[in-house]
Write a protein that holds these residues in place. Structure first.
Motif, PDB file in Angstrom:
ATOM      1  N   LYS A 100       0.705  -1.196  -0.044  1.00 32.06           N
ATOM      2  CA  LYS A 100       0.084   0.093   0.152  1.00 32.06           C
ATOM      3  C   LYS A 100       0.954   1.234   0.024  1.00 32.06           C
ATOM      4  CE  LYS A 100      -3.804   2.106   2.038  1.00 32.06           C
ATOM      5  NZ  LYS A 100      -4.773   2.440   1.147  1.00 32.06           N
ATOM      6  N   MET A 101       1.856   1.198   0.965  1.00 36.88           N
ATOM      7  CA  MET A 101       2.702   2.299   0.775  1.00 36.88           C
ATOM      8  C   MET A 101       3.778   2.484  -0.305  1.00 36.88           C
ATOM      9  SD  MET A 101       1.735   3.974   3.681  1.00 36.88           S
ATOM     10  CE  MET A 101       3.008   5.134   3.923  1.00 36.88           C
ATOM     11  N   GLY A 102       3.938   1.615  -1.231  1.00 35.27           N
ATOM     12  CA  GLY A 102       4.987   1.711  -2.298  1.00 35.27           C
ATOM     13  C   GLY A 102       6.193   1.304  -1.988  1.00 35.27           C
ATOM     14  N   LEU A 103       6.444   0.365  -0.954  1.00 33.42           N
ATOM     15  CA  LEU A 103       7.663   0.021  -0.273  1.00 33.42           C
ATOM     16  C   LEU A 103       7.843  -1.333  -1.120  1.00 33.42           C
ATOM     17  CD1 LEU A 103       7.260   0.893   3.364  1.00 33.42           C
ATOM     18  CD2 LEU A 103       8.916   2.052   1.874  1.00 33.42           C
ATOM     19  N   LYS A 104       8.967  -1.956  -1.181  1.00 38.39           N
ATOM     20  CA  LYS A 104       9.405  -3.219  -1.706  1.00 38.39           C
ATOM     21  C   LYS A 104       9.036  -4.162  -0.654  1.00 38.39           C
ATOM     22  CE  LYS A 104      13.346  -6.485  -2.875  1.00 38.39           C
ATOM     23  NZ  LYS A 104      14.536  -6.577  -3.143  1.00 38.39           N
ATOM     24  N   VAL A 105       7.962  -5.221  -1.233  1.00 37.91           N
ATOM     25  CA  VAL A 105       7.413  -6.314  -0.328  1.00 37.91           C
ATOM     26  C   VAL A 105       8.587  -7.302   0.077  1.00 37.91           C
ATOM     27  CG1 VAL A 105       5.771  -8.132  -0.160  1.00 37.91           C
ATOM     28  CG2 VAL A 105       5.213  -5.829  -1.291  1.00 37.91           C
ATOM     29  N   ASP A 106       9.137  -7.105   1.136  1.00 38.88           N
ATOM     30  CA  ASP A 106      10.121  -8.155   1.651  1.00 38.88           C
ATOM     31  C   ASP A 106       9.935  -8.287   3.232  1.00 38.88           C
ATOM     32  OD1 ASP A 106      12.473  -9.332   2.435  1.00 38.88           O
ATOM     33  OD2 ASP A 106      13.887  -8.047   1.002  1.00 38.88           O
ATOM     34  N   PRO A 107       9.575  -9.666   3.328  1.00 38.78           N
ATOM     35  CA  PRO A 107       9.231 -10.011   4.629  1.00 38.78           C
ATOM     36  C   PRO A 107      10.576  -9.996   5.751  1.00 38.78           C
ATOM     37  CG  PRO A 107       9.176 -12.087   3.373  1.00 38.78           C
ATOM     38  CD  PRO A 107       9.531 -10.721   2.292  1.00 38.78           C
ATOM     39  N   LYS A 108      11.866  -9.805   5.214  1.00 40.24           N
ATOM     40  CA  LYS A 108      13.018  -9.937   5.997  1.00 40.24           C
ATOM     41  C   LYS A 108      13.523  -8.430   6.309  1.00 40.24           C
ATOM     42  CE  LYS A 108      14.636 -14.097   3.646  1.00 40.24           C
ATOM     43  NZ  LYS A 108      15.657 -14.514   2.956  1.00 40.24           N
ATOM     44  N   VAL A 109      12.966  -7.386   5.663  1.00 41.35           N
ATOM     45  CA  VAL A 109      13.431  -6.207   6.170  1.00 41.35           C
ATOM     46  C   VAL A 109      12.498  -5.613   6.987  1.00 41.35           C
ATOM     47  CG1 VAL A 109      13.723  -3.719   5.040  1.00 41.35           C
ATOM     48  CG2 VAL A 109      14.318  -5.699   3.654  1.00 41.35           C
ATOM     49  N   PRO A 110      13.009  -4.910   8.105  1.00 42.12           N
ATOM     50  CA  PRO A 110      12.085  -4.400   9.266  1.00 42.12           C
ATOM     51  C   PRO A 110      11.357  -3.059   8.793  1.00 42.12           C
ATOM     52  CG  PRO A 110      14.360  -4.066   9.815  1.00 42.12           C
ATOM     53  CD  PRO A 110      14.561  -4.976   8.468  1.00 42.12           C
ATOM     54  N   VAL A 111      10.245  -2.969   9.014  1.00 42.41           N
ATOM     55  CA  VAL A 111       9.397  -1.701   8.600  1.00 42.41           C
ATOM     56  C   VAL A 111       9.260  -0.976  10.238  1.00 42.41           C
ATOM     57  CG1 VAL A 111       7.152  -0.647   8.036  1.00 42.41           C
ATOM     58  CG2 VAL A 111       8.162  -2.840   7.168  1.00 42.41           C
ATOM     59  N   ILE A 112       9.530   0.232  10.125  1.00 37.93           N
ATOM     60  CA  ILE A 112       9.675   1.102  11.237  1.00 37.93           C
ATOM     61  C   ILE A 112       8.158   1.981  10.865  1.00 37.93           C
ATOM     62  CG2 ILE A 112      10.338   3.087  12.580  1.00 37.93           C
ATOM     63  CD1 ILE A 112      13.037   1.623  12.054  1.00 37.93           C
ATOM     64  N   GLY A 113       7.191   2.050  11.602  1.00 38.96           N
ATOM     65  CA  GLY A 113       6.029   2.796  11.257  1.00 38.96           C
ATOM     66  C   GLY A 113       6.332   4.220  12.357  1.00 38.96           C
ATOM     67  N   ILE A 114       5.505   5.391  11.716  1.00 34.98           N
ATOM     68  CA  ILE A 114       5.244   6.533  12.464  1.00 34.98           C
ATOM     69  C   ILE A 114       3.876   7.068  12.210  1.00 34.98           C
ATOM     70  CG2 ILE A 114       6.097   9.075  12.699  1.00 34.98           C
ATOM     71  CD1 ILE A 114       8.913   8.237  11.943  1.00 34.98           C
ATOM     72  N   VAL A 115       3.088   7.112  13.154  1.00 34.09           N
ATOM     73  CA  VAL A 115       1.687   7.978  12.961  1.00 34.09           C
ATOM     74  C   VAL A 115       1.794   9.152  13.978  1.00 34.09           C
ATOM     75  CG1 VAL A 115      -0.691   7.746  13.332  1.00 34.09           C
ATOM     76  CG2 VAL A 115       0.824   5.645  12.379  1.00 34.09           C
ATOM     77  N   THR A 116       1.823  10.354  13.417  1.00 40.87           N
ATOM     78  CA  THR A 116       1.984  11.371  14.371  1.00 40.87           C
ATOM     79  C   THR A 116       1.516  12.721  13.916  1.00 40.87           C
ATOM     80  OG1 THR A 116       3.679  12.280  15.747  1.00 40.87           O
ATOM     81  CG2 THR A 116       4.181  11.750  13.407  1.00 40.87           C
ATOM     82  N   GLY A 175       1.017  -3.924  10.603  1.00 37.09           N
ATOM     83  CA  GLY A 175       2.209  -4.091   9.684  1.00 37.09           C
ATOM     84  C   GLY A 175       3.558  -3.841   9.996  1.00 37.09           C
ATOM     85  N   SER A 176       3.654  -3.073  10.992  1.00 34.27           N
ATOM     86  CA  SER A 176       5.128  -2.593  11.165  1.00 34.27           C
ATOM     87  C   SER A 176       5.839  -3.567  11.959  1.00 34.27           C
ATOM     88  CB  SER A 176       5.207  -1.044  11.732  1.00 34.27           C
ATOM     89  OG  SER A 176       4.803  -0.326  10.869  1.00 34.27           O
ATOM     90  N   ASP A 177       7.111  -3.507  12.261  1.00 40.05           N
ATOM     91  CA  ASP A 177       7.838  -4.373  13.230  1.00 40.05           C
ATOM     92  C   ASP A 177       8.279  -3.487  14.489  1.00 40.05           C
ATOM     93  OD1 ASP A 177       8.460  -6.888  11.578  1.00 40.05           O
ATOM     94  OD2 ASP A 177       9.132  -5.301  10.093  1.00 40.05           O
ATOM     95  N   PHE A 178       8.406  -2.148  14.346  1.00 41.93           N
ATOM     96  CA  PHE A 178       8.824  -1.147  15.382  1.00 41.93           C
ATOM     97  C   PHE A 178       7.913   0.003  15.099  1.00 41.93           C
ATOM     98  CE2 PHE A 178      12.823  -3.735  14.383  1.00 41.93           C
ATOM     99  CZ  PHE A 178      13.057  -4.127  15.578  1.00 41.93           C
ATOM    100  N   PHE A 179       7.850   0.855  16.127  1.00 40.73           N
ATOM    101  CA  PHE A 179       7.061   2.112  15.980  1.00 40.73           C
ATOM    102  C   PHE A 179       7.757   3.179  16.580  1.00 40.73           C
ATOM    103  CE2 PHE A 179       4.037   5.277  16.794  1.00 40.73           C
ATOM    104  CZ  PHE A 179       3.100   5.119  15.790  1.00 40.73           C
TER     105      PHE A 179
END
Length: 496
Positions: free
Chosen positions: A288-304, A375-379
């Motif tokens: 949805k965000m247009g990032l490479k779909v890769d389960p091995k790469v950690p995603v860091i979310g920010i909602v602010t 969906g994020s690994d870290f926030f």
């Protein structure tokens, strides 16, 4: 107990931040415990009158220098028995914005608007013939309620009513010129006597702090920080004087809305026992965000909110912030949702053009906020100060590990990672600097790639945390009991 909540915002009717969520959730939970809880708030332009029930007679309130006539409407909080009363006054509330707009961030007549609500709350009680044990005022916009109760109305029908003031964010105080005082509908002797005088101006929150029977804020750590020079925003001295009535009560979460096992806004549900759905949410977020779909790469979310309070300069400021270095030096992805200061919105847009592993949506989208949490690994929450915070709680419940500054409610809810045992629920740092943010994110990313068992242990521990409003509501009942004892000499233990 009979409890009246006086507030400028309540979900689902009006919201700018966590205040609106907290008021409705607390009211519903107190109602479930058997208390008679009601809410009064303004009827803003966007709240459709046709969906409310009118109370026929107009009522005069004492705001301003002459009588102000208002009309009452009522409804209920959805899926509850909590009545919500609306004060309808076109001059005050028939406009876009709660406190201001982009063109006028702080309405010039906010003192008058506040007075219409606060005086109107007392008139509502008189009109209904319903007199609360507790008048619970929320934040600066309702700071006049304790002043009115202590200095004007605590006689007759309100003789056995006490006040509680909750400070959701001390950074917002309602400071206006002395020439606005007549708009408050008060005698001039209360300029000083009601605690409203502030360096030759008026301060609505200061008046509330001066007069409230009890004062609460939204986390124990923030209750202490408010009384420090660094965190007191000029009111630390007054709060230290009143420290015996200050309590920190941690907000809870709406677990019906924020529950990964039932959440209808995410593509797959999951729990700490069955985590497979989280991987599907991660893939959906990346797509949805247009990032490479890769389960091995950690995603860091920010909602602010992109505001100084949230530490945005240390993350996003050109040449100074840490995010460009994090995106170029670490194998990570960022998914960002937020809006606010124009310079920051523009900088994020520029970063997107340079960095394929950073994508953002400028604005607000409820579904996307749920997807980022799931969906994020870290926030990441590098707040300058955070009275309570909710996103770090949502994150833990969704198996997303918070990376937060050790302040306010963040310090009270997130447990530091122990790299020897794998205990903890997140990663904390102290100094609000780009270097501290970079290093702590790097620490989390290292653990992600090299300590998988620790990450999984922390996820499951966070997902089993109890952030319900039940215990918070019970703590508020204790505060109410103390307010009645201090304000009216009433011992609720003697109630039949």
């Amino acid at each position: 107990m009979k409890i009246l909540m006086i507030t400028s915002e309540t979900v689902p009717f009006a919201k700018t931040g966590g205040l609106a969520d907290a008021v409705s959730a607390l009211a519903i939970n107190l109602s479930k415990q058997g208390h008679d809880v009601r809410i009064v708030m303004p009827r803003y332009y966007k709240i459709d009158r046709s969906k409310l029930t009118p109370i026929d007679e107009p009522v005069a309130v004492a705001a301003g220098q002459s009588e102000t006539w208002v009309k009452f409407y009522h409804s209920k909080l959805p899926d509850s028995n909590v009545p919500v009363y609306f004060i309808d006054h076109e001059q005050s509330f028939g406009r876009d914005g709660i406190y201001g707009t982009k063109a006028e961030p702080d309405f010039h007549d906010n003192p008058y608007r506040s007075a219409v609500l606060c005086h109107g709350a007392f008139q509502l009680c008189r009109f209904l013939g319903w007199y609360p044990d507790i008048m619970h005022a929320h934040d600066w916009f309702c700071g006049l309620v304790p002043v009115l109760l202590k200095c004007v109305c605590r006689n007759g029908y309100f003789a056995h009513t006490s006040s509680v003031l909750t400070i959701h964010n001390l950074g917002y105080q309602g400071v206006y010129g002395k020439d606005s005082f007549p708009a408050l509908g008060l005698d001039w002797n209360l300029y000083y006597g009601g605690g409203l005088e502030h360096h030759g101006a008026i301060n609505l929150l200061q008046g509330g702090i001066s007069c409230a029977d009890m004062i609460t804020t939204v986390s124990p750590t923030y209750a202490g920080e408010m009384q420090s020079v660094e965190g007191g925003f000029g009111l630390d001295g007054l709060l230290r004087v009143r420290t015996d009535v200050v309590r920190g009560v941690l907000n809870g979460c709406d677990l019906d809305t924020w529950n990964p096992s039932t959440d209808k806004l995410i593509p797959a549900n999951f729990s700490y026992k069955e985590m497979e759905g989280k991987a599907k949410c991660k893939a959906a977020l990346q797509k949805k965000m247009g990032l490479k779909v890769d389960p091995k790469v950690p995603v860091i979310g920010i909602v602010t909110r992109l505001a100084d309070q949230k530490g945005i300069a240390e993350v996003f400021a050109p040449t100074y912030g840490s995010i460009y270095s994090m995106c170029t030096n670490m194998n990570i992805q960022f998914a960002i949702l937020g809006s606010g200061e124009k310079w920051c919105e523009e900088e994020i847009a520029a970063l997107q053009a340079k960095l394929p592993n950073l994508r953002a949506y400028i604005g607000y989208d409820e579904s996307l906020s749920h997807l980022i949490e799931a969906g994020s690994d870290f926030f990441l929450m590098p707040s300058r100060y955070e009275p309570c915070g909710l996103n770090q709680m949502y994150s833990m419940l969704y198996g997303t590990l918070p990376i937060v500054r050790r302040t306010g409610g963040l310090a009270d809810t997130v447990e530091q990672y122990n790299e020897e045992t794998g205990d903890g629920t997140g990663f904390l740092f102290d100094a609000l600097t780009p270097g501290a943010i970079y290093d702590t994110v790097g620490w989390a990313v290292y653990a992600y790639y090299n300590k998988k068992a620790h990450i999984q242990k922390m996820q499951k521990k966070g997902m089993q945390k109890n952030f319900s409003w039940d215990s918070s509501a019970l703590n508020y009942v204790n505060v109410y009991s103390e307010a009645l004892m201090r304000g009216c000499g009433i011992n609720t233990a003697d109630w039949k």
